[in-house]
Motif scaffolding. Structure first.
Motif, mmCIF file in Angstrom:
data_model
loop_
_atom_site.group_PDB
_atom_site.id
_atom_site.type_symbol
_atom_site.label_atom_id
_atom_site.label_comp_id
_atom_site.label_asym_id
_atom_site.label_seq_id
_atom_site.Cartn_x
_atom_site.Cartn_y
_atom_site.Cartn_z
ATOM 1 N N UNK A 67 0.856 -1.197 0.000
ATOM 2 C CA UNK A 67 0.000 0.000 0.000
ATOM 3 C C UNK A 67 0.889 1.242 0.000
ATOM 4 N N UNK A 68 0.581 2.182 -0.888
ATOM 5 C CA UNK A 68 1.318 3.446 -0.919
ATOM 6 C C UNK A 68 0.336 4.606 -0.999
ATOM 7 N N UNK A 69 0.442 5.518 -0.053
ATOM 8 C CA UNK A 69 -0.350 6.748 -0.069
ATOM 9 C C UNK A 69 0.530 7.868 -0.621
ATOM 10 N N UNK A 70 -0.005 8.623 -1.571
ATOM 11 C CA UNK A 70 0.727 9.738 -2.180
ATOM 12 C C UNK A 70 -0.087 11.010 -1.991
ATOM 13 N N UNK A 75 4.785 21.527 2.568
ATOM 14 C CA UNK A 75 5.106 22.889 2.121
ATOM 15 C C UNK A 75 5.018 23.055 0.607
ATOM 16 N N UNK A 76 4.655 21.988 -0.081
ATOM 17 C CA UNK A 76 4.625 22.040 -1.547
ATOM 18 C C UNK A 76 3.261 22.502 -2.053
ATOM 19 N N UNK A 77 3.253 22.969 -3.297
ATOM 20 C CA UNK A 77 1.999 23.409 -3.919
ATOM 21 C C UNK A 77 1.381 22.307 -4.760
ATOM 22 N N UNK A 78 2.186 21.290 -5.139
ATOM 23 C CA UNK A 78 1.720 20.275 -6.088
ATOM 24 C C UNK A 78 2.265 18.892 -5.736
ATOM 25 N N UNK A 79 1.643 17.878 -6.339
ATOM 26 C CA UNK A 79 2.214 16.529 -6.354
ATOM 27 C C UNK A 79 3.136 16.476 -7.564
ATOM 28 N N UNK A 101 -1.463 -4.744 -5.200
ATOM 29 C CA UNK A 101 -0.746 -3.544 -4.790
ATOM 30 C C UNK A 101 -1.717 -2.380 -4.899
ATOM 31 N N UNK A 102 -1.811 -1.569 -3.883
ATOM 32 C CA UNK A 102 -2.750 -0.439 -3.877
ATOM 33 C C UNK A 102 -1.986 0.879 -3.803
ATOM 34 N N UNK A 103 -2.229 1.756 -4.766
ATOM 35 C CA UNK A 103 -1.671 3.105 -4.744
ATOM 36 C C UNK A 103 -2.822 4.091 -4.602
ATOM 37 N N UNK A 104 -2.712 4.970 -3.626
ATOM 38 C CA UNK A 104 -3.763 5.959 -3.355
ATOM 39 C C UNK A 104 -3.186 7.357 -3.550
ATOM 40 N N UNK A 105 -3.830 8.163 -4.382
ATOM 41 C CA UNK A 105 -3.427 9.563 -4.589
ATOM 42 C C UNK A 105 -4.456 10.451 -3.898
ATOM 43 N N UNK A 106 -4.063 11.027 -2.781
ATOM 44 C CA UNK A 106 -4.980 11.940 -2.082
ATOM 45 C C UNK A 106 -5.011 13.286 -2.811
ATOM 46 N N UNK A 107 -6.210 13.837 -2.982
ATOM 47 C CA UNK A 107 -6.372 15.145 -3.625
ATOM 48 C C UNK A 107 -5.594 15.204 -4.948
ATOM 49 N N UNK A 108 -5.992 14.338 -5.858
ATOM 50 C CA UNK A 108 -5.271 14.185 -7.125
ATOM 51 C C UNK A 108 -5.274 15.455 -7.975
ATOM 52 N N UNK A 110 -4.038 18.046 -7.267
ATOM 53 C CA UNK A 110 -2.762 18.734 -7.057
ATOM 54 C C UNK A 110 -1.652 18.207 -7.965
ATOM 55 N N UNK A 111 -1.929 17.201 -8.772
ATOM 56 C CA UNK A 111 -0.920 16.698 -9.709
ATOM 57 C C UNK A 111 -0.478 17.815 -10.659
#
Length: 323
Positions: A67-70, A75-79, A101-108, A110-111
């Motif tokens: 599991x990966x949370x992204x 302090x950043x403005x973006x992913x 395998x699970x990848x989670x992008x919080x507030x995508x 911001x990419x």
């Protein structure tokens, strides 16, 4: 988890366990509605059939091998691209313990551009043993091609009754739970944050300061624009949401003194405003705010937007409330 989300949760778990699921899901809904709680619970269900305390703890700490949370750095403005490269590598690996395998992008939303393009490639070539989950409160900021490759799941706001119940279970009194539930407008995560007294006080201060921009005479309002225009974009958009809540409250007061307000704690101040501004004037301002919030302008000049709003608002003409 909110009762209104539980049925949807069970349906998704069944599909995933049966292998009848999409490879990528996008969870949409207002900021603070409970997307993070929902997706975290879903990932835990997928990755930990035994639900041992240590495994769940590893997931929460983002150290579980499957599991990966992204999310954007504090302090950043973006992913950024490097974060997505890490997610790509994790997704391509074979799972160690979990079926996927699970990848989670919080507030995508911001990419950034480079990260979005890399993420799109990841969605175009998904491994059979990988699942991707995105959350967003601003789908329009995402590449349409990213959106089209995900199965969209809309999470609804919680009912007043359900949020009160959750807050009481978290330690709130009945009175506090009802006050926070009204102010949160169906957003459970927001309401739970406000159980922290300092965060609740800070929220009320922001509302008070924001209301002064609308209620002051035009010269004074224009002076206040200077500091507001320097706010980060997210805080600026949040302030405009607060303005809409205040306008709604004043309009409700103009209709009937017995209706429940979002900002009940400001009822005395709002009562003064209901006789100062006409309903038509407030509705016009609300429509302008909603129109601008819906149009994601590339050239985002906050100062000009505010000046335009305030000047047109003050030039609508004063008047007593009309019901």
């Amino acid at each position: 988890m909110l009762r209104s989300h539980s049925q949807l949760f069970d349906q998704l778990v069944d599909r995933i366990e049966q292998g009848n699921h999409a490879h990528a899901y996008m969870f949409e809904g207002a900021q603070g509605i409970g997307k993070k709680q929902f997706v975290t619970a879903l990932v835990k269900k997928i990755a930990s059939k035994e639900a041992s305390e240590q495994v769940l703890k590893n997931i929460d700490q983002n150290i579980h091998p499957d599991v990966l949370f992204v999310e954007k750095e504090e302090e950043a403005a973006e992913i950024v691209l490097d974060q997505i490269k890490t997610a790509q590598q994790r997704l391509m690996n074979h799972p160690v313990n979990a079926p996927y395998n699970c990848v989670v992008i919080w507030n995508a939303h911001y990419l950034n551009r480079e990260a979005s393009n890399a993420f799109l490639k990841m969605l175009e070539e998904p491994p059979a043993h990988g699942m991707v989950f995105l959350t967003t409160s601003s789908r329009s900021k995402l590449l349409p091609t990213i959106v089209s490759r995900c199965q969209r799941v809309q999470l609804q706001r919680g009912s007043f009754k359900d949020i009160v119940k959750e807050l009481i279970e978290a330690g709130a009194s009945q009175e506090q739970a009802e006050q926070l539930a009204h102010a949160a407008q169906g957003r459970l995560e927001v309401a739970k944050q406000w159980l922290n007294e300092s965060i609740w006080k800070e929220h009320k201060l922001k509302i008070k300061e924001g209301s002064s921009v609308l209620t002051a005479e035009l010269p004074d309002s224009l002076k206040q624009i200077e500091s507001i225009a320097k706010l980060p974009k997210d805080e600026f958009l949040e302030l405009r949401n607060h303005w809409l809540e205040l306008i709604r409250d004043v309009l409700l007061l103009q209709q009937s003194a017995g209706l429940k307000l979002t900002n009940e704690w400001m009822s005395a101040d709002l009562a003064l405003l209901k006789d100062r501004f006409s309903s038509s004037r407030l509705i016009t301002l609300a429509e302008k705010l909603i129109d601008e919030m819906g149009s994601e302008k590339i050239a985002f000049n906050k100062r000009l937007q505010l000046e335009d709003l305030l000047v047109s608002f003050h030039h609508e003409g004063a008047g007593v409330s009309s019901t």
